[in-house]
Motif scaffolding. Sequence first.
Motif, PDB file in Angstrom:
ATOM      1  N   ASP A  40       9.060  -0.454  -0.942  1.00  0.00           N
ATOM      2  CA  ASP A  40       8.511  -1.406  -1.904  1.00  0.00           C
ATOM      3  C   ASP A  40       8.154  -2.718  -1.212  1.00  0.00           C
ATOM      4  O   ASP A  40       8.953  -3.288  -0.471  1.00  0.00           O
ATOM      5  CB  ASP A  40       9.527  -1.668  -3.017  1.00  0.00           C
ATOM      6  CG  ASP A  40       8.948  -2.497  -4.141  1.00  0.00           C
ATOM      7  OD1 ASP A  40       7.741  -2.381  -4.406  1.00  0.00           O
ATOM      8  OD2 ASP A  40       9.709  -3.273  -4.757  1.00  0.00           O
ATOM      9  N   SER A  41       6.952  -3.208  -1.488  1.00  0.00           N
ATOM     10  CA  SER A  41       6.486  -4.434  -0.821  1.00  0.00           C
ATOM     11  C   SER A  41       6.864  -5.705  -1.588  1.00  0.00           C
ATOM     12  O   SER A  41       6.617  -6.802  -1.111  1.00  0.00           O
ATOM     13  CB  SER A  41       4.968  -4.382  -0.651  1.00  0.00           C
ATOM     14  OG  SER A  41       4.346  -4.286  -1.924  1.00  0.00           O
ATOM     15  N   GLN A  42       7.480  -5.575  -2.781  1.00  0.00           N
ATOM     16  CA  GLN A  42       7.821  -6.754  -3.578  1.00  0.00           C
ATOM     17  C   GLN A  42       8.965  -7.559  -2.994  1.00  0.00           C
ATOM     18  O   GLN A  42       9.122  -8.721  -3.319  1.00  0.00           O
ATOM     19  CB  GLN A  42       8.192  -6.344  -5.001  1.00  0.00           C
ATOM     20  CG  GLN A  42       7.030  -5.918  -5.829  1.00  0.00           C
ATOM     21  CD  GLN A  42       7.480  -5.632  -7.252  1.00  0.00           C
ATOM     22  OE1 GLN A  42       8.631  -5.815  -7.619  1.00  0.00           O
ATOM     23  NE2 GLN A  42       6.552  -5.169  -8.061  1.00  0.00           N
ATOM     24  N   ASN A  43       9.797  -6.940  -2.179  1.00  0.00           N
ATOM     25  CA  ASN A  43      10.928  -7.620  -1.570  1.00  0.00           C
ATOM     26  C   ASN A  43      11.857  -8.226  -2.624  1.00  0.00           C
ATOM     27  O   ASN A  43      12.203  -9.405  -2.571  1.00  0.00           O
ATOM     28  CB  ASN A  43      10.439  -8.676  -0.570  1.00  0.00           C
ATOM     29  CG  ASN A  43      11.511  -9.052   0.416  1.00  0.00           C
ATOM     30  OD1 ASN A  43      12.474  -8.322   0.611  1.00  0.00           O
ATOM     31  ND2 ASN A  43      11.357 -10.194   1.039  1.00  0.00           N
ATOM     32  N   LEU A  44      12.245  -7.407  -3.594  1.00  0.00           N
ATOM     33  CA  LEU A  44      13.139  -7.834  -4.676  1.00  0.00           C
ATOM     34  C   LEU A  44      14.465  -8.324  -4.112  1.00  0.00           C
ATOM     35  O   LEU A  44      15.057  -7.686  -3.259  1.00  0.00           O
ATOM     36  CB  LEU A  44      13.381  -6.655  -5.634  1.00  0.00           C
ATOM     37  CG  LEU A  44      14.368  -6.875  -6.769  1.00  0.00           C
ATOM     38  CD1 LEU A  44      13.813  -7.917  -7.749  1.00  0.00           C
ATOM     39  CD2 LEU A  44      14.629  -5.568  -7.493  1.00  0.00           C
ATOM     40  N   ASN A  71      12.805  -3.319 -12.704  1.00  0.00           N
ATOM     41  CA  ASN A  71      11.826  -3.245 -11.624  1.00  0.00           C
ATOM     42  C   ASN A  71      10.866  -2.077 -11.871  1.00  0.00           C
ATOM     43  O   ASN A  71      11.306  -0.936 -12.027  1.00  0.00           O
ATOM     44  CB  ASN A  71      12.539  -3.064 -10.282  1.00  0.00           C
ATOM     45  CG  ASN A  71      11.587  -3.130  -9.116  1.00  0.00           C
ATOM     46  OD1 ASN A  71      10.654  -2.347  -9.021  1.00  0.00           O
ATOM     47  ND2 ASN A  71      11.827  -4.070  -8.233  1.00  0.00           N
ATOM     48  N   ALA A  73       9.009  -0.369  -9.944  1.00  0.00           N
ATOM     49  CA  ALA A  73       9.093   0.698  -8.945  1.00  0.00           C
ATOM     50  C   ALA A  73      10.227   1.673  -9.244  1.00  0.00           C
ATOM     51  O   ALA A  73      10.234   2.797  -8.743  1.00  0.00           O
ATOM     52  CB  ALA A  73       9.274   0.099  -7.548  1.00  0.00           C
ATOM     53  N   HIS A 106      18.322  -8.524  -0.306  1.00  0.00           N
ATOM     54  CA  HIS A 106      17.338  -7.488  -0.601  1.00  0.00           C
ATOM     55  C   HIS A 106      17.970  -6.400  -1.464  1.00  0.00           C
ATOM     56  O   HIS A 106      19.155  -6.085  -1.332  1.00  0.00           O
ATOM     57  CB  HIS A 106      16.798  -6.898   0.706  1.00  0.00           C
ATOM     58  CG  HIS A 106      15.582  -6.069   0.501  1.00  0.00           C
ATOM     59  ND1 HIS A 106      15.648  -4.751   0.147  1.00  0.00           N
ATOM     60  CD2 HIS A 106      14.266  -6.373   0.578  1.00  0.00           C
ATOM     61  CE1 HIS A 106      14.420  -4.271   0.028  1.00  0.00           C
ATOM     62  NE2 HIS A 106      13.566  -5.238   0.284  1.00  0.00           N
TER      63      HIS A 106
END
Length: 126
Positions: A40-44, A71, A73, A106
């Motif tokens: 996932d590129s959102q970097n939650l 989320n 994803a 993360h």
Amino acid sequence: MKAHLYLLLLAAGFSAASQTSSVAELLTLLQQMWEVMARDSQNLRIETPDNINDVNCISTIFEGTEQLKTNPALKKFSAFFQKFERLKPFLTPSIEEGKCDTERRHAMIFIGKLMTFIRKALKARR
């Protein structure tokens, strides 16, 4: 009398087996969630307890799980969140919480700590 005792033991065995099965399924789903978050590129970032063994951090773990639930994803993991809700009573100690030291980390780190928490909490209950 023996038949009743046998049926009680059989029922208890099925109950324990289904809980163990649920835990194994939960951990498998968490591993899959971890893999999704790795891509996932959102970097939650989620508030993550510094010490997963700290009983004061139970609510922080549950709040982080709620963040995962929202989320996009992870929408396909609704089965995990439903099973986790059913296991919450087994994971929650009957004590008052105090201060919990946390850090925004993360989601992958949070998920890893959540797996450890579930394993340890349910092992202690046996």
